[in-house]
Motif scaffolding. Structure first.
Motif, PDB file in Angstrom:
ATOM      1  N   SER A 111       0.822  -1.213   0.000  1.00 13.77           N
ATOM      2  CA  SER A 111       0.000   0.000   0.000  1.00 13.77           C
ATOM      3  C   SER A 111       0.855   1.260   0.000  1.00 13.77           C
ATOM      4  O   SER A 111       0.323   2.373  -0.050  1.00 13.77           O
ATOM      5  N   GLY A 112       2.164   1.068   0.081  1.00 12.84           N
ATOM      6  CA  GLY A 112       3.077   2.208   0.057  1.00 12.84           C
ATOM      7  C   GLY A 112       3.621   2.614   1.401  1.00 12.84           C
ATOM      8  O   GLY A 112       4.372   3.586   1.505  1.00 12.84           O
ATOM      9  N   ALA A 113       3.279   1.867   2.447  1.00  8.13           N
ATOM     10  CA  ALA A 113       3.724   2.218   3.792  1.00  8.13           C
ATOM     11  C   ALA A 113       5.012   1.482   4.141  1.00  8.13           C
ATOM     12  O   ALA A 113       5.370   0.477   3.535  1.00  8.13           O
ATOM     13  N   SER A 114       5.706   1.999   5.142  1.00  3.32           N
ATOM     14  CA  SER A 114       6.852   1.311   5.723  1.00  3.32           C
ATOM     15  C   SER A 114       6.317   0.483   6.888  1.00  3.32           C
ATOM     16  O   SER A 114       6.031   1.015   7.961  1.00  3.32           O
ATOM     17  N   ALA A 115       6.124  -0.819   6.642  1.00  3.34           N
ATOM     18  CA  ALA A 115       5.443  -1.674   7.611  1.00  3.34           C
ATOM     19  C   ALA A 115       6.439  -2.453   8.465  1.00  3.34           C
ATOM     20  O   ALA A 115       7.586  -2.685   8.066  1.00  3.34           O
ATOM     21  N   PHE A 116       5.984  -2.885   9.636  1.00  2.00           N
ATOM     22  CA  PHE A 116       6.825  -3.669  10.540  1.00  2.00           C
ATOM     23  C   PHE A 116       5.937  -4.630  11.331  1.00  2.00           C
ATOM     24  O   PHE A 116       4.710  -4.461  11.415  1.00  2.00           O
ATOM     25  N   VAL A 123       2.748   0.491  11.006  1.00  2.00           N
ATOM     26  CA  VAL A 123       3.399   1.282   9.961  1.00  2.00           C
ATOM     27  C   VAL A 123       4.173   2.419  10.629  1.00  2.00           C
ATOM     28  O   VAL A 123       3.832   2.870  11.723  1.00  2.00           O
ATOM     29  N   TYR A 124       5.208   2.879   9.921  1.00  2.00           N
ATOM     30  CA  TYR A 124       6.109   3.891  10.478  1.00  2.00           C
ATOM     31  C   TYR A 124       6.422   4.945   9.422  1.00  2.00           C
ATOM     32  O   TYR A 124       6.447   4.657   8.214  1.00  2.00           O
ATOM     33  N   ALA A 125       6.689   6.164   9.890  1.00  2.00           N
ATOM     34  CA  ALA A 125       7.152   7.225   8.991  1.00  2.00           C
ATOM     35  C   ALA A 125       8.040   8.188   9.769  1.00  2.00           C
ATOM     36  O   ALA A 125       7.765   8.499  10.934  1.00  2.00           O
ATOM     37  N   GLY A 126       9.097   8.630   9.114  1.00  2.00           N
ATOM     38  CA  GLY A 126       9.945   9.689   9.642  1.00  2.00           C
ATOM     39  C   GLY A 126       9.893  10.837   8.650  1.00  2.00           C
ATOM     40  O   GLY A 126      10.249  10.650   7.480  1.00  2.00           O
ATOM     41  N   ASP A 135      -2.198  11.228   8.983  1.00  2.00           N
ATOM     42  CA  ASP A 135      -3.160  10.975   7.904  1.00  2.00           C
ATOM     43  C   ASP A 135      -2.649   9.894   6.959  1.00  2.00           C
ATOM     44  O   ASP A 135      -3.385   8.985   6.580  1.00  2.00           O
ATOM     45  N   SER A 136      -1.390   9.994   6.558  1.00  2.00           N
ATOM     46  CA  SER A 136      -0.831   9.024   5.616  1.00  2.00           C
ATOM     47  C   SER A 136      -0.722   7.641   6.247  1.00  2.00           C
ATOM     48  O   SER A 136      -0.984   6.622   5.589  1.00  2.00           O
ATOM     49  N   LEU A 137      -0.362   7.582   7.519  1.00  2.00           N
ATOM     50  CA  LEU A 137      -0.273   6.290   8.186  1.00  2.00           C
ATOM     51  C   LEU A 137      -1.655   5.654   8.340  1.00  2.00           C
ATOM     52  O   LEU A 137      -1.829   4.444   8.124  1.00  2.00           O
ATOM     53  N   ALA A 146      -4.286   6.152   6.461  1.00  2.00           N
ATOM     54  CA  ALA A 146      -4.806   5.743   5.156  1.00  2.00           C
ATOM     55  C   ALA A 146      -4.228   4.408   4.717  1.00  2.00           C
ATOM     56  O   ALA A 146      -4.900   3.625   4.016  1.00  2.00           O
ATOM     57  N   ALA A 147      -3.002   4.116   5.130  1.00  2.00           N
ATOM     58  CA  ALA A 147      -2.343   2.878   4.697  1.00  2.00           C
ATOM     59  C   ALA A 147      -2.966   1.639   5.297  1.00  2.00           C
ATOM     60  O   ALA A 147      -2.864   0.542   4.726  1.00  2.00           O
ATOM     61  N   VAL A 148      -3.630   1.787   6.442  1.00  2.00           N
ATOM     62  CA  VAL A 148      -4.143   0.586   7.134  1.00  2.00           C
ATOM     63  C   VAL A 148      -5.655   0.441   7.073  1.00  2.00           C
ATOM     64  O   VAL A 148      -6.191  -0.570   7.529  1.00  2.00           O
ATOM     65  N   THR A 149      -6.352   1.405   6.541  1.00  2.00           N
ATOM     66  CA  THR A 149      -7.818   1.353   6.603  1.00  2.00           C
ATOM     67  C   THR A 149      -8.468   0.614   5.443  1.00  2.00           C
ATOM     68  O   THR A 149      -9.642   0.258   5.520  1.00  2.00           O
TER      69      THR A 149
END
Length: 437
Positions: A307-312, A320-323, A334-336, A338-341
């Motif tokens: 989905s485009g996320a950095s998953a763990f 999911v993670y973002a820096g 918001d972006s995180l 959206a990736a899981v819904t």
């Protein structure tokens, strides 16, 4: 006379050529009796044997130790894993004991000094290692297959707790804790566990602590580093039965411990942890309670990745993670979210299954230490290890319906959110959680 001289020379050459040919034939006949390896020891065979599929074997000894081996690896990694020696098994008074005891690996014990233990390993060309985390501790070594069984007793010596060894262990533990606490990603991970399980629970407390006293280190080791319930994995073992007999004899004087029932799974809570620090970025992790099956958990992680996320993933956690730069901190949640819904389509699930299966199977071929770790994980989760075929089958059996059910259950759990860095603009947990209700 001139013709006679020429004839003599020709006859002489013919005789020499005949003798040379005969000598050469004799050499060929003689050398045919030997192989290149016989004549030149150490030269690799010109006709190497074909590789074979790994054949795993599992046995449980009367003392409660499970021994799992495979016979295809060219090198032997032997690991002894204590599932109750992680920080999640610490009492409040023992916080930091798991890390300190990891640093006591291969120290004086069972009448052997640290120097003698390490010399035995070095003389046999073995490379020792020790690891620990929230969920257990492992000691092991990598060596030639013919040395694998002889060194096993060194994995379960009865620690002497010599004052200098304990002092060194505390010092090393303190350095590791300092390094971890100065790493943004390490701090974020520790904070996420606190958010998911509660900062005062055994799982939620930080693994990186140097606060353990000498008495706490000793009491923790005596109850956690025991054979009952432990798993010994070994790669490159040709004869499982002979290896098991050697292990049983070699560990006959090691601490067995009391039979203990499986520890109750930590109660997932969901919550928030935030640490503000001027690092120039905002680091945010969003996690949910995941499925208990490792295979299904890994497929869900790959779906999130697609989905485009950095998953763990972590045991029973997926997220999911973002820096991001400070300017984007207000929109990172918001972006995180959206990736899981969005529940993935069948096509995405099939791609995720293929990716997750490949990752798992490649881990079996990632070196003997990686293979030994996979063997141990399988035994701890399922009680057995069936090799690559069984592992692949566990991923093939997952259906889009299973993934959809995992997503539904995941989104019903309270999200866990951790934020570290310049996070003034990062939304709070209540705002993020409302998007999943």
């Amino acid at each position: 006379h001139r013709h006679q001289g020429l004839l003599a020379k020709m006859l002489s050459r013919t005789v020499l050529a005949t003798r040379a040919a005969a000598a050469s034939t004799g050499k060929r006949e003689f050398s045919a009796l030997f192989t290149a390896v016989d004549e030149f020891p150490g030269v690799p065979s010109s006709t190497p044997t074909a590789t074979k599929a790994s054949s795993p074997s599992v046995s449980t000894l009367p003392n409660g130790l499970t021994v799992v081996t495979e016979d295809a690896s060219s090198t032997s990694t032997v690991t002894l894993t204590f599932p109750n020696a992680g920080s999640s098994s610490e009492s409040v008074a023992e916080q930091g004991a798991a890390l300190a005891n990891k640093c006591l690996a291969f120290k004086s014990g069972s009448g052997l000094s640290s120097l003698l233990i390490l010399r035995n390993l070095e003389e046999d060309g073995a490379a020792p290692f020790a690891t620990a985390d929230r969920h257990g501790a492992t000691v092991g070594y990598t060596a030639a297959p013919d040395k694998a069984a002889r060194l096993v007793p060194l994995l379960a010596t009865t620690c002497a707790f010599e004052p200098w060894d304990v002092k060194d262990a505390k010092t090393i533990a303190g350095e590791e804790a300092k390094a971890a606490n100065s790493s943004v990603l390490s701090v974020l991970t520790e904070q996420l566990y606190g958010a998911a399980y509660g900062a005062q629970t055994a799982v939620g407390r930080s693994y990186y602590s140097d606060a353990a006293s000498s008495s706490a280190i000793k009491s923790f080791r005596e109850k956690a580093y025991v054979l009952n319930g432990a798993v010994l994995s070994a790669t490159g073992v040709a004869d499982h039965g002979a290896f098991v007999r050697s292990v049983e004899e070699g560990l006959s004087e090691s601490a067995v411990g009391e039979a203990s029932s499986a520890a109750a799974a930590a109660a997932y809570m969901g919550g928030e942890a935030r640490i503000s620090a001027p690092v120039g970025e905002a680091h945010v992790a969003l996690a949910f309670e995941g499925p208990k099956s490792t295979a299904l958990l890994n497929v869900v992680k790959q779906c999130l990745t697609l989905s485009g996320a950095s998953a763990f993933t972590a045991p029973a956690l997926v997220g999911v993670y973002a820096g991001v730069p400070v300017a984007s901190a207000s929109t990172v949640a918001d972006s995180l979210s959206a990736a899981v819904t969005t529940i993935p389509s069948n096509d995405v699930v099939e791609r995720a299954k293929a990716m997750a299966k490949a990752e798992a199977v490649f881990a079996l071929d990632g070196g003997s230490q990686s293979l030994a770790g996979a063997m141990t994980s399988s035994v701890l989760e399922t009680g057995s290890f069936g090799g690559a075929a069984q592992l692949a089958a566990s991923y093939d059996a997952i259906t889009p319906k299973d993934v959809a059910a995992a997503y539904t259950a995941m989104l019903k759990s309270t999200p866990s959110m951790a934020a570290v860095g310049d996070i003034a603009a990062v939304p709070y947990h209540a705002t993020v959680a409302s998007r999943f209700s």
